[in-house]
Design a protein around this motif. Structure first.
Motif, PDB file in Angstrom:
ATOM      1  N   GLU A 178       0.831  -1.204   0.000  1.00 47.34           N
ATOM      2  CA  GLU A 178       0.000   0.000   0.000  1.00 47.34           C
ATOM      3  C   GLU A 178       0.868   1.257   0.000  1.00 47.34           C
ATOM      4  N   ALA A 179       1.933   1.251   0.796  1.00 52.10           N
ATOM      5  CA  ALA A 179       2.828   2.408   0.810  1.00 52.10           C
ATOM      6  C   ALA A 179       3.502   2.587  -0.538  1.00 52.10           C
ATOM      7  N   GLY A 180       3.800   1.475  -1.221  1.00 55.02           N
ATOM      8  CA  GLY A 180       4.400   1.579  -2.538  1.00 55.02           C
ATOM      9  C   GLY A 180       3.436   2.141  -3.570  1.00 55.02           C
ATOM     10  N   ARG A 181       2.178   1.812  -3.459  1.00 57.65           N
ATOM     11  CA  ARG A 181       1.195   2.341  -4.396  1.00 57.65           C
ATOM     12  C   ARG A 181       0.939   3.824  -4.163  1.00 57.65           C
ATOM     13  N   ILE A 182       0.920   4.236  -2.914  1.00 58.46           N
ATOM     14  CA  ILE A 182       0.692   5.649  -2.611  1.00 58.46           C
ATOM     15  C   ILE A 182       1.940   6.465  -2.887  1.00 58.46           C
ATOM     16  N   GLY A 183       3.115   5.954  -2.495  1.00 63.37           N
ATOM     17  CA  GLY A 183       4.368   6.662  -2.692  1.00 63.37           C
ATOM     18  C   GLY A 183       4.630   7.667  -1.587  1.00 63.37           C
ATOM     19  N   GLY A 184       5.817   8.272  -1.634  1.00 65.75           N
ATOM     20  CA  GLY A 184       6.194   9.259  -0.621  1.00 65.75           C
ATOM     21  C   GLY A 184       7.706   9.382  -0.521  1.00 65.75           C
ATOM     22  N   ILE A 185       8.132  10.225   0.428  1.00 63.46           N
ATOM     23  CA  ILE A 185       9.551  10.476   0.685  1.00 63.46           C
ATOM     24  C   ILE A 185       9.916   9.877   2.037  1.00 63.46           C
ATOM     25  N   GLY A 186      10.997   9.116   2.069  1.00 62.77           N
ATOM     26  CA  GLY A 186      11.442   8.491   3.303  1.00 62.77           C
ATOM     27  C   GLY A 186      12.295   9.427   4.141  1.00 62.77           C
ATOM     28  N   PRO A 187      12.690   8.994   5.341  1.00 61.88           N
ATOM     29  CA  PRO A 187      13.541   9.830   6.205  1.00 61.88           C
ATOM     30  C   PRO A 187      14.930  10.074   5.624  1.00 61.88           C
ATOM     31  N   CYS A 188      15.329   9.292   4.640  1.00 62.84           N
ATOM     32  CA  CYS A 188      16.626   9.499   3.990  1.00 62.84           C
ATOM     33  C   CYS A 188      16.581  10.615   2.962  1.00 62.84           C
ATOM     34  N   GLY A 189      15.403  11.131   2.672  1.00 69.09           N
ATOM     35  CA  GLY A 189      15.270  12.201   1.701  1.00 69.09           C
ATOM     36  C   GLY A 189      15.019  11.738   0.283  1.00 69.09           C
ATOM     37  N   ARG A 190      14.920  10.434   0.057  1.00 65.91           N
ATOM     38  CA  ARG A 190      14.670   9.905  -1.280  1.00 65.91           C
ATOM     39  C   ARG A 190      13.294   9.253  -1.333  1.00 65.91           C
ATOM     40  N   GLU A 191      12.878   8.889  -2.547  1.00 63.17           N
ATOM     41  CA  GLU A 191      11.586   8.226  -2.690  1.00 63.17           C
ATOM     42  C   GLU A 191      11.631   6.860  -2.029  1.00 63.17           C
ATOM     43  N   LEU A 192      10.465   6.388  -1.636  1.00 63.35           N
ATOM     44  CA  LEU A 192      10.381   5.101  -0.954  1.00 63.35           C
ATOM     45  C   LEU A 192      10.882   3.981  -1.861  1.00 63.35           C
ATOM     46  N   CYS A 193      11.630   3.056  -1.271  1.00 60.87           N
ATOM     47  CA  CYS A 193      12.158   1.929  -2.049  1.00 60.87           C
ATOM     48  C   CYS A 193      11.032   1.054  -2.581  1.00 60.87           C
ATOM     49  N   CYS A 194       9.947   0.918  -1.795  1.00 58.41           N
ATOM     50  CA  CYS A 194       8.840   0.075  -2.238  1.00 58.41           C
ATOM     51  C   CYS A 194       8.105   0.684  -3.419  1.00 58.41           C
ATOM     52  N   ALA A 195       8.267   1.983  -3.650  1.00 56.19           N
ATOM     53  CA  ALA A 195       7.600   2.656  -4.759  1.00 56.19           C
ATOM     54  C   ALA A 195       8.479   2.778  -5.980  1.00 56.19           C
ATOM     55  N   THR A 196       9.769   2.487  -5.878  1.00 64.57           N
ATOM     56  CA  THR A 196      10.683   2.696  -6.995  1.00 64.57           C
ATOM     57  C   THR A 196      11.261   1.405  -7.557  1.00 64.57           C
ATOM     58  N   TRP A 197      11.677   0.461  -6.695  1.00 63.19           N
ATOM     59  CA  TRP A 197      12.357  -0.703  -7.266  1.00 63.19           C
ATOM     60  C   TRP A 197      12.045  -2.031  -6.571  1.00 63.19           C
ATOM     61  N   ILE A 198      11.559  -2.033  -5.346  1.00 57.96           N
ATOM     62  CA  ILE A 198      11.309  -3.297  -4.649  1.00 57.96           C
ATOM     63  C   ILE A 198      10.035  -3.931  -5.182  1.00 57.96           C
ATOM     64  N   THR A 199      10.125  -5.186  -5.577  1.00 60.41           N
ATOM     65  CA  THR A 199       8.946  -5.951  -6.010  1.00 60.41           C
ATOM     66  C   THR A 199       8.636  -7.106  -5.069  1.00 60.41           C
ATOM     67  N   ASN A 200       9.660  -7.725  -4.511  1.00 58.27           N
ATOM     68  CA  ASN A 200       9.465  -8.823  -3.558  1.00 58.27           C
ATOM     69  C   ASN A 200       9.796  -8.324  -2.159  1.00 58.27           C
ATOM     70  N   PHE A 201       8.822  -8.381  -1.283  1.00 60.04           N
ATOM     71  CA  PHE A 201       8.983  -7.881   0.085  1.00 60.04           C
ATOM     72  C   PHE A 201       9.362  -9.027   1.005  1.00 60.04           C
ATOM     73  N   VAL A 202      10.470  -8.835   1.726  1.00 56.91           N
ATOM     74  CA  VAL A 202      10.990  -9.824   2.668  1.00 56.91           C
ATOM     75  C   VAL A 202      10.661  -9.349   4.080  1.00 56.91           C
ATOM     76  N   SER A 203      10.319 -10.297   4.945  1.00 64.59           N
ATOM     77  CA  SER A 203       9.972  -9.940   6.323  1.00 64.59           C
ATOM     78  C   SER A 203      11.186  -9.370   7.044  1.00 64.59           C
ATOM     79  N   VAL A 204      10.962  -8.339   7.832  1.00 64.18           N
ATOM     80  CA  VAL A 204      12.019  -7.655   8.588  1.00 64.18           C
ATOM     81  C   VAL A 204      11.736  -7.860  10.068  1.00 64.18           C
ATOM     82  N   SER A 205      12.740  -8.267  10.834  1.00 66.98           N
ATOM     83  CA  SER A 205      12.587  -8.521  12.270  1.00 66.98           C
ATOM     84  C   SER A 205      13.475  -7.565  13.058  1.00 66.98           C
ATOM     85  N   THR A 206      13.239  -7.513  14.336  1.00 63.06           N
ATOM     86  CA  THR A 206      14.028  -6.627  15.203  1.00 63.06           C
ATOM     87  C   THR A 206      15.458  -7.128  15.401  1.00 63.06           C
ATOM     88  N   SER A 207      15.713  -8.401  15.068  1.00 62.85           N
ATOM     89  CA  SER A 207      17.086  -8.904  15.203  1.00 62.85           C
ATOM     90  C   SER A 207      18.037  -8.178  14.257  1.00 62.85           C
TER      91      SER A 207
END
Length: 486
Positions: free
Chosen positions: A196-225
């Motif tokens: 959903e964030a990739g479809r809406i788009g936006g600017i991340g805290p790094c100052g660039r466009e969201l990775c999910c909106a520009t190039w990521i197609t396969n989403f991998v689970s992220v853990s606190t480890s």
């Protein structure tokens, strides 16, 4: 678009690889300028609203380029999309999207006409109102779901509803209500928070466009480890992205940190010395240093050691030995970092020019600086041009009388001085010379054989020139004549 022809006639300047399109999931076609690239493959990549893409077959052999708007086959009717990729890269993208070869592939009808574009804009104008109305209906039916986006088909006969739900939702009643209200065919698609964030788009805290909106197609689970390995503070507000999930970029450098952690001692190991016990406090993973403290809870008597020093003390403790105290090496000496922006500086070649000037010689301005900012000393040059006085003048006049005109002319020519006009007369034969002894004391100037006279720059006196003309044969006391040259 203007066509720019190259001077050598090899082709034209083209920007097909970076044509007009949405930045979401953009693929740079680096083979677009190769002649005949688009005709090698029948498959074409077409992008629709946001990140939805499809692959269609160009069965009619239409000449398509990146950025063209086409009408493609849909069920039912047709859809309108934008061509984003053609040629040899399309099969590679299909393999990346896990599209099987035996899958049903639809075809491209034609390039979009004016009538097709009118229907397309009319359908797109209803999307926002449809989304607001559908959310109200889902709330009235008591469904635990969020409708994030609505996309109408190009001909307006079908609508796709994208929703987010944590659990399984029975939306059969919702489909019936939506079909009666909007009079279109309904299709429901469940997506995740990251999509959903990739479809809406936006600017991340790094100052660039969201990775999910520009190039990521396969989403991998992220853990606190991943955050623990990188020694990042477990602050939910800083670790969460715009989708309220952990940031995808936490997985980018985890492997590098895991490799560096293998070279550091464990956190549970303590260092024993003769006076106290040191506990693990913190570590700089990439620098390979560990900070120890004499207290577990707060920093006291801190000592920063390298990994090699820490392992040496651990081995000493295993053998029953204890050092007197922990001494840290000087780890603050780092190499000077390179300035990457220096290579773009306009004055980056000035330093080399200054060094070359120093090797060749110093300028008058540099001599003035070496003299303490005073003017350069010109007294030496002035004394050379002044005429000698007294005994020096008398000695030099006698020296000129004893010499021939020819050596003076050659010496003056070697020194780069001006010679009198007219050819220089040379004697026909070289006769033996007689050296006359002089009773005058020798001066400092007469001892130097080839030293130029101080009054060379002044015109010669005619009287001295007439004195130099002596008879060739001179009688002696014995009645014999001797030849005198000069």
């Amino acid at each position: 678009m203007n066509k720019f022809i190259l001077k050598n006639g090899s082709g034209s300047l083209c920007c097909k690889g970076c044509g007009k399109q949405d930045n979401k999931l953009n693929t740079y076609d680096w083979l677009a300028d190769i002649p005949g690239n688009a005709e090698t493959e029948d498959m074409v990549e077409v992008q629709f609203k946001n990140t939805r893409k499809g692959y269609y077959k160009n069965s009619n052999r239409i000449r398509l380029e990146k950025g063209d708007i086409v009408a493609v086959e849909a069920s039912p009717g047709h859809d309108i999309g934008t061509v984003t990729l053609t040629g040899r890269l399309v099969p590679l993208q299909m393999r990346k999207a896990n599209i099987k070869p035996d899958a049903e592939i639809r075809r491209i009808y034609r390039k979009a006409k004016a009538v097709d574009m009118e229907k397309y804009h009319e359908a797109k104008s209803r999307e926002h109102d449809t989304m607001i109305r559908s959310r109200q209906i889902a709330l009235q039916l008591g469904l635990q779901m969020k409708i994030g986006d609505v996309e109408y088909q190009g001909d307006g006969n079908k609508a796709i509803f994208y929703y987010i739900a944590d659990e399984r939702v029975d939306f059969r009643q919702l489909i019936k209500v939506l079909a009666e209200v909007f009079r279109v065919r309904i299709e429901m698609k469940q997506i995740g928070a990251r999509q959903e964030a990739g479809r809406i788009g936006g600017i991340g805290p790094c100052g660039r466009e969201l990775c999910c909106a520009t190039w990521i197609t396969n989403f991998v689970s992220v853990s606190t480890s991943a955050a623990r390995y990188q020694d990042i503070s477990l602050n939910p507000q800083k670790l969460a992205g715009q989708c309220a999930k952990l940031k995808c970029c936490l997985n980018y450098e985890v492997d590098a940190y895991v490799e560096c952690l293998k070279r550091l001692p464990s956190k549970e190991i303590t260092l024993e010395t003769a006076d106290s016990t040191y506990y693990y406090f913190k570590a700089d993973i990439l620098a390979g240093t560990v900070t120890y403290s004499t207290d577990k809870n707060f920093l006291a008597n801190e000592v920063t050691l390298t990994a090699r020093q820490a392992f040496e003390i651990i081995n000493m403790n295993k053998q029953g030995e204890k050092p007197e105290k922990l001494t840290a090496e000087d780890i603050t000496k780092h190499t000077k970092p390179r300035d990457l922006l220096e290579q773009e500086s306009v004055t980056r070649f000035d330093k080399n020019k200054k060094k070359k000037k120093k090797k060749g010689g110093s300028t008058p301005a540099q001599n003035a600086k070496s003299n303490g900012g005073n003017k350069p000393n010109t007294s030496t040059t002035e004394t050379k041009n002044t005429a000698p006085t007294g005994k020096k003048q008398k000695a030099k006049s006698e020296r000129t009388d004893s010499k021939n005109e020819e050596p003076q002319a050659t010496a003056q020519q070697g020194e780069g001085k001006q010679l009198p006009a007219g050819p220089i007369k040379q004697p026909q034969k070289k006769l033996p010379t007689v050296t006359a002894q002089s009773n005058m004391p020798a001066t400092a100037d007469s001892t130097v054989p080839n030293r130029p006279a101080a009054n060379e720059n002044k015109p010669r006196n005619n009287r001295n020139r007439n004195n130099n003309r002596r008879p060739k044969n001179k009688p002696t006391d014995n009645g014999e004549t001797t030849a005198i040259n000069g």
